[in-house]
Design a protein around this motif. Structure first.
Motif, PDB file in Angstrom:
ATOM      1  N   PRO A  27       0.823  -1.225   0.000  1.00 32.36           N
ATOM      2  CA  PRO A  27       0.000   0.000   0.000  1.00 32.36           C
ATOM      3  C   PRO A  27       0.857   1.277   0.000  1.00 32.36           C
ATOM      4  O   PRO A  27       0.533   2.241  -0.694  1.00 32.36           O
ATOM      5  CB  PRO A  27      -0.815  -0.104   1.292  1.00 32.36           C
ATOM      6  N   GLU A  28       1.935   1.273   0.746  1.00 31.43           N
ATOM      7  CA  GLU A  28       2.831   2.443   0.768  1.00 31.43           C
ATOM      8  C   GLU A  28       3.484   2.642  -0.598  1.00 31.43           C
ATOM      9  O   GLU A  28       3.574   3.761  -1.099  1.00 31.43           O
ATOM     10  CB  GLU A  28       3.910   2.260   1.837  1.00 31.43           C
ATOM     11  N   TYR A  29       3.904   1.569  -1.225  1.00 27.98           N
ATOM     12  CA  TYR A  29       4.495   1.656  -2.560  1.00 27.98           C
ATOM     13  C   TYR A  29       3.488   2.214  -3.564  1.00 27.98           C
ATOM     14  O   TYR A  29       3.794   3.116  -4.336  1.00 27.98           O
ATOM     15  CB  TYR A  29       4.985   0.279  -3.028  1.00 27.98           C
ATOM     16  N   ASN A  30       2.272   1.676  -3.550  1.00 25.09           N
ATOM     17  CA  ASN A  30       1.242   2.139  -4.483  1.00 25.09           C
ATOM     18  C   ASN A  30       0.933   3.615  -4.282  1.00 25.09           C
ATOM     19  O   ASN A  30       0.731   4.353  -5.239  1.00 25.09           O
ATOM     20  CB  ASN A  30      -0.031   1.308  -4.346  1.00 25.09           C
ATOM     21  N   ASN A  31       0.892   4.046  -3.033  1.00 22.55           N
ATOM     22  CA  ASN A  31       0.625   5.453  -2.740  1.00 22.55           C
ATOM     23  C   ASN A  31       1.756   6.347  -3.236  1.00 22.55           C
ATOM     24  O   ASN A  31       1.524   7.404  -3.821  1.00 22.55           O
ATOM     25  CB  ASN A  31       0.417   5.644  -1.233  1.00 22.55           C
ATOM     26  N   ASN A  32       2.996   5.935  -3.031  1.00 18.99           N
ATOM     27  CA  ASN A  32       4.146   6.754  -3.409  1.00 18.99           C
ATOM     28  C   ASN A  32       4.477   6.674  -4.892  1.00 18.99           C
ATOM     29  O   ASN A  32       5.168   7.546  -5.408  1.00 18.99           O
ATOM     30  CB  ASN A  32       5.380   6.348  -2.598  1.00 18.99           C
ATOM     31  N   SER A  33       4.011   5.667  -5.586  1.00 19.53           N
ATOM     32  CA  SER A  33       4.379   5.508  -6.987  1.00 19.53           C
ATOM     33  C   SER A  33       3.405   6.200  -7.941  1.00 19.53           C
ATOM     34  O   SER A  33       3.556   6.113  -9.145  1.00 19.53           O
ATOM     35  CB  SER A  33       4.486   4.024  -7.341  1.00 19.53           C
ATOM     36  N   LYS A  34       2.407   6.903  -7.420  1.00 20.73           N
ATOM     37  CA  LYS A  34       1.430   7.590  -8.275  1.00 20.73           C
ATOM     38  C   LYS A  34       2.037   8.795  -8.966  1.00 20.73           C
ATOM     39  O   LYS A  34       1.573   9.205 -10.016  1.00 20.73           O
ATOM     40  CB  LYS A  34       0.212   8.010  -7.475  1.00 20.73           C
TER      41      LYS A  34
END
Length: 146
Positions: A27-34
């Motif tokens: 979830p942290e990766y998905n949030n930061n990779s936007k």
């Protein structure tokens, strides 16, 4: 043989731990990779522009991939690249309502797209038709574009 079996058990346990760690970090990766686009995602953006215009009955009269621009960290010496700005300029012709649908489809992208400039003009010769000149940009990480 026993050493190998112990190593297999140890590695199997480590695999389970790493999978759980990846699951927790996702979830942290998905949030930061936007925000940041890879080179493939930029190419996908070009394809999506073409797909969304076609789907909405619009015509692309011009599509230019701009020069990748380095954005520098002004507080460091020597200055380091903190990210790259990748501009895309295009012109779209068609019905205004269809253009709004195109913009909506583009805005639903999983990645951040900046609308830097937009100019919409009525086409005098064809009632209800517009010509939109638009510049958008996306952001890429230094390790992808240097």
């Amino acid at each position: 043989m026993n050493d190998n079996e112990n190593n297999i058990n140890k590695y199997s346990d480590r695999i389970v731990e790493l999978r759980e760690e990846v699951k927790n970090l996702e979830p942290e990766y998905n949030n930061n990779s936007k925000l940041f686009h890879s080179k493939k995602e930029v190419e996908d953006l070009y394809q999506n522009i073409i797909k969304f215009t076609s789907k909405n009955g619009l015509s692309i009269t011009n599509l230019n991939k701009g020069e990748v621009l380095a954005v520098l960290n002004q507080g460091t010496d020597p200055q380091e690249v903190i990210y790259y700005k990748i501009p895309v300029e295009y012109e779209i012709q068609g019905n205004f309502l269809s253009y709004l649908k195109f913009r909506r489809a583009l805005s639903k992208s999983n990645k951040v797209i900046n609308f830097d400039r937009e100019e919409i003009n009525n086409q005098e010769e064809i009632q209800g038709q517009i010509l939109s000149k638009l510049t958008i940009s996306v952001v890429g990480l230094p390790d992808e574009y240097n």
